[in-house]
Design an enzyme around this catalytic site. Structure first.
Site, short mmCIF file in Angstrom:
data_model
loop_
_atom_site.label_atom_id
_atom_site.label_comp_id
_atom_site.label_asym_id
_atom_site.label_seq_id
_atom_site.Cartn_x
_atom_site.Cartn_y
_atom_site.Cartn_z
N ARG A 7 0.82 -1.23 0.00
CA ARG A 7 0.00 0.00 0.00
C ARG A 7 0.85 1.27 0.00
O ARG A 7 0.47 2.28 0.61
CB ARG A 7 -0.94 0.04 1.21
CG ARG A 7 -1.97 -1.06 1.26
CD ARG A 7 -3.19 -0.67 0.45
NE ARG A 7 -4.20 -1.70 0.53
CZ ARG A 7 -5.32 -1.60 1.24
NH1 ARG A 7 -5.58 -0.52 1.91
NH2 ARG A 7 -6.17 -2.58 1.24
N ARG B 97 -3.13 6.66 1.27
CA ARG B 97 -3.64 7.90 1.89
C ARG B 97 -2.68 8.61 2.81
O ARG B 97 -2.96 9.74 3.21
CB ARG B 97 -4.93 7.57 2.64
CG ARG B 97 -6.11 7.40 1.70
CD ARG B 97 -7.21 6.69 2.39
NE ARG B 97 -6.74 5.37 2.82
CZ ARG B 97 -7.46 4.50 3.50
NH1 ARG B 97 -8.66 4.82 3.87
NH2 ARG B 97 -6.97 3.33 3.83
O1 CP3 Z 1 -0.18 -1.56 -2.41
C1 CP3 Z 1 -0.45 -0.65 -3.22
O2 CP3 Z 1 0.00 0.52 -3.12
C2 CP3 Z 1 -1.26 -1.01 -4.46
C3 CP3 Z 1 -2.66 -0.83 -4.36
C4 CP3 Z 1 -3.51 -1.71 -3.47
C5 CP3 Z 1 -4.72 -1.24 -2.90
N1 CP3 Z 1 -5.36 -2.27 -2.31
C6 CP3 Z 1 -5.22 0.14 -3.00
C7 CP3 Z 1 -6.25 0.60 -2.06
C8 CP3 Z 1 -3.41 -3.06 -3.11
C9 CP3 Z 1 -2.29 -4.05 -3.41
C10 CP3 Z 1 -4.58 -3.40 -2.38
C11 CP3 Z 1 -4.85 -4.75 -1.89
C12 CP3 Z 1 -6.03 -4.97 -1.05
N2 CP3 Z 1 -7.25 -4.37 -1.12
C13 CP3 Z 1 -6.11 -5.97 -0.06
C14 CP3 Z 1 -5.02 -6.93 0.28
C15 CP3 Z 1 -4.01 -6.32 1.20
C16 CP3 Z 1 -4.56 -5.97 2.55
O3 CP3 Z 1 -4.45 -4.78 2.90
O4 CP3 Z 1 -5.04 -6.87 3.25
C17 CP3 Z 1 -7.39 -5.92 0.51
C18 CP3 Z 1 -7.93 -6.80 1.62
C19 CP3 Z 1 -8.11 -4.90 -0.18
C20 CP3 Z 1 -9.53 -4.52 0.02
C21 CP3 Z 1 -9.66 -3.12 0.43
N3 CP3 Z 1 -9.48 -2.05 -0.44
C22 CP3 Z 1 -9.99 -2.63 1.72
C23 CP3 Z 1 -10.27 -3.47 2.94
C24 CP3 Z 1 -10.00 -1.24 1.61
C25 CP3 Z 1 -10.42 -0.26 2.68
C26 CP3 Z 1 -9.44 -0.21 3.77
C27 CP3 Z 1 -8.37 0.77 3.44
O5 CP3 Z 1 -7.20 0.46 3.66
O6 CP3 Z 1 -8.74 1.84 2.99
C28 CP3 Z 1 -9.65 -0.90 0.28
C29 CP3 Z 1 -9.49 0.44 -0.29
C30 CP3 Z 1 -8.14 0.76 -0.86
N4 CP3 Z 1 -7.41 -0.03 -1.70
C31 CP3 Z 1 -7.44 1.98 -0.69
C32 CP3 Z 1 -6.25 1.88 -1.44
C33 CP3 Z 1 -5.19 2.92 -1.61
C34 CP3 Z 1 -7.93 3.18 0.07
C35 CP3 Z 1 -8.89 3.90 -0.82
C36 CP3 Z 1 -8.94 5.38 -0.58
O7 CP3 Z 1 -8.16 6.12 -1.21
O8 CP3 Z 1 -9.79 5.81 0.20
#
Ligand code: CP3
Length: 342
Positions: free
Chosen positions: A24, A28
């Site tokens: 990630r 943010r």
């Molecule tokens: O790693 C990176 O920089 C690449 C992008 C990436 C995102 N999500 C962007 C994202 C990757 C590799 C993921 C994987 C992901 N997404 C997982 C597996 C890794 C983990 O953290 O367990 C999971 C379970 C998700 C599902 C997901 N997407 C959740 C639970 C959430 C909300 C929680 C959170 O951290 O915000 C998201 C949203 C998300 N995916 C954001 C980002 C940058 C935040 C969105 C925003 O800008 O508000």
């Protein structure tokens, strides 16, 4: 590509530099990311190749990192399969039509990959022209994607997914097969577009016992891995959390590298999987909120512990948290670089 240390360690070559990146890392905690997100929704950023590429490269402009990870999410590829979802501000992803009964699985389709996530493939080719480090492509793994599709609330306990899998074994098998098909195609398309590594995210797998993992998950991970390997020798890393009891079951699937969270020592994982498997991890993301001297000590402790693993890839044990101080990220990287010189 001038910095290949991540690929070298994944193929078990010696490097004096320790590859370091953050799950990630485009997110943010970065003001420049928030600037983009203030104007565009999460799905808009993912679906607009220029924006996805811009956000992917942002952390590399700021920090001395050894990899980029393409900006997307594990859930957006489910939209083309028939799942309705959106990202709700302050809450995270929400699925509006969860799978509640076996017939819901029948309705899911595996769309042509270009049609489903062509925007990510385009973003990958754009990013490749701009970076000098390997680009990581990724997908959710079938169990974690199923958890999201089957749970109405948080997938943390695994109750709904186990209830469904055990009561409806045929529908579970069909769901896994559809997901395997989608995931293998997605991973291969990312590699063809330019991804140098594939990481499979199985964030919720830690709710399973080893026996449940063997029955519900392992056969499908094998299908995906052999599907990818039948067309490309790209390294594939398997990441999970809370899964320290599963490493002996994971070991013989044959992934090129494994992700480790902070709940276990890297050297203990190596004693289970052997010292021939590159391991990635495992700083607790919450430690980036500690005083910088405590953070530095913890990074050094991990690096010291990881000398048991000849091919350690430094990372967090899970994704970087919102509001993480930039100075903490800089401190971690500086500590890794200082350790290399000793
Ligand atoms: O790693 C990176 O920089 C690449 C992008 C990436 C995102 N999500 C962007 C994202 C990757 C590799 C993921 C994987 C992901 N997404 C997982 C597996 C890794 C983990 O953290 O367990 C999971 C379970 C998700 C599902 C997901 N997407 C959740 C639970 C959430 C909300 C929680 C959170 O951290 O915000 C998201 C949203 C998300 N995916 C954001 C980002 C940058 C935040 C969105 C925003 O800008 O508000």
């Amino acid at each position: 590509m001038t910095n290949r240390t991540l690929l070298e360690r994944m193929s078990k070559k010696k490097t004096s530099r320790i590859p370091c990146w953050f799950m990630r890392q485009a997110g943010r905690y970065l003001p420049e990311y928030q600037e983009v997100r203030s104007k565009h929704g999460m799905l808009d950023v993912i679906r607009t190749p220029e924006l996805a590429a811009k956000v992917t490269v942002q952390p590399l402009k700021r920090f001395d990192l050894d990899a980029a990870i393409i900006f997307a999410d594990i859930l957006n590829p489910l939209i083309g399969m028939g799942i309705e979802l959106d990202y709700i501000k302050g809450e995270g992803p929400k699925i509006f039509n969860p799978i509640l009964k076996p017939e819901d699985v029948q309705k899911l389709v595996v769309p042509p990959v270009e049609e489903n996530i062509g925007y990510t493939l385009e973003a990958i080719s754009k990013v490749k022209g701009e970076i000098s480090v390997p680009l990581i492509g990724f997908s959710g793994a079938p169990f974690t994607l199923s958890s999201y599709m089957l749970e109405e609330g948080s997938p943390a306990t695994g109750k709904s997914v186990k209830e469904f899998a055990l009561n409806h074994p045929d529908a579970w098998k069909s769901l896994q097969e559809k997901l395997c098909d989608m995931i293998a195609q997605y991973a291969i398309a990312q590699v063809k577009a330019g991804a140098d590594v594939i990481q499979l995210f199985d964030s919720w797998v830690g709710c399973l016992s080893p026996a449940e993992f063997d029955a519900l998950v392992k056969p499908y991970l094998k299908v995906i891995l052999s599907g990818i390997k039948s067309v490309s020798n790209v390294p594939v890393l398997y990441f999970g959390t809370g899964h320290c009891g599963l490493f002996s079951a994971i070991r013989d699937i044959g992934f090129d590298a494994l992700g480790v969270d902070w709940r276990v020592q890297m050297s203990d994982v190596a004693s289970v999987v052997g010292d021939q498997v590159p391991l990635q991890g495992n700083l607790d993301p919450a430690l980036l909120f500690a005083p910088l001297d405590i953070l530095e000590n913890e990074v050094n402790r991990i690096l010291e512990d990881a000398t048991a693993i000849p091919w350690h890839i430094f990372n967090l044990g899970h994704g970087i948290l919102p509001k993480t101080p930039i100075a903490a990220v800089e401190k971690v990287i500086a500590t890794v670089r200082a350790y290399e010189k000793n």
